[in-house]
Design a protein around this motif. Structure first.
Motif, PDB file in Angstrom:
ATOM      1  N   ASP A  23       9.305  43.304  22.096  1.00 19.78           N
ATOM      2  CA  ASP A  23      10.634  43.919  22.177  1.00 19.78           C
ATOM      3  C   ASP A  23      10.766  44.707  23.479  1.00 19.78           C
ATOM      4  O   ASP A  23      11.808  44.674  24.141  1.00 19.78           O
ATOM      5  N   LYS A  37      16.782  46.358  19.642  1.00 18.78           N
ATOM      6  CA  LYS A  37      15.519  45.695  19.291  1.00 18.78           C
ATOM      7  C   LYS A  37      14.335  46.657  19.345  1.00 18.78           C
ATOM      8  O   LYS A  37      13.347  46.470  18.640  1.00 18.78           O
ATOM      9  N   LEU A  40      13.053  48.038  16.078  1.00 22.36           N
ATOM     10  CA  LEU A  40      12.602  47.111  15.033  1.00 22.36           C
ATOM     11  C   LEU A  40      11.134  47.321  14.675  1.00 22.36           C
ATOM     12  O   LEU A  40      10.742  47.182  13.521  1.00 22.36           O
ATOM     13  N   ASN A  41      10.316  47.625  15.684  1.00 23.80           N
ATOM     14  CA  ASN A  41       8.869  47.740  15.471  1.00 23.80           C
ATOM     15  C   ASN A  41       8.282  49.062  15.933  1.00 23.80           C
ATOM     16  O   ASN A  41       7.074  49.257  15.838  1.00 23.80           O
ATOM     17  N   LYS A 131       5.844  50.241  11.315  1.00 25.43           N
ATOM     18  CA  LYS A 131       6.302  50.524  12.670  1.00 25.43           C
ATOM     19  C   LYS A 131       5.248  51.335  13.421  1.00 25.43           C
ATOM     20  O   LYS A 131       4.568  52.168  12.837  1.00 25.43           O
TER      21      LYS A 131
END
Length: 143
Positions: A23, A37, A40-41, A131
């Protein structure tokens, strides 16, 4: 056979870690520090560090081309019964992930690139997602 909680935690944490780098690399092509994005993680200190770095590149007229190469391994999983935290170590290579001037396309001199030791902490969120909450990158040649 069903996956064991520890194995599932390791797999999901490593996927989040690798996802964070992908990302970040995608956003770095335009130094988009506001890319949705990125969340997201990554979250917490990790997301803040990524956003600040991309903003600095944007401010300084830099973009990044290529992709980092990562080789993460799980260092620890806590607690053992129902894991919520996974510590990852990596020897990341940024030699093919380089900064360029956005206006001229010329490579920017942003210091040495190569293999670096990375420590990361990945946590399970209340919604069940995993995450990266923090990471630290050492200097070139540390692994």
């Amino acid at each position: 056979m069903l996956p064991q909680p520890v194995d599932e935690a390791k797999e999901r944490a490593v996927a989040a870690y690798l996802g964070m780098w992908n990302d970040m690399a995608d956003a770095a092509v335009t130094s988009d520090w506001q890319s949705p994005k990125l969340a997201l993680n990554a979250t917490a200190d990790a997301l803040s560090r990524i956003s600040r770095g991309l903003y600095a590149d944007h401010y300084n007229g830099l973009v990044t081309k290529g992709k980092p190469v990562n080789h993460p391994t799980v260092e620890s999983v806590e607690p053992a019964v129902a894991p919520t935290t996974v510590d990852i170590v990596d020897c990341g290579d940024d030699s093919q992930w380089l900064k360029y001037r956005a206006d001229t396309g010329q490579q920017a001199d942003d210091g040495p690139s190569g293999r670096r030791h990375i420590d990361a902490k990945v946590k399970k969120a209340v919604d069940g997602s995993w995450k990266v909450v923090d990471f630290a990158i050492q200097g070139v040649g540390t692994c």
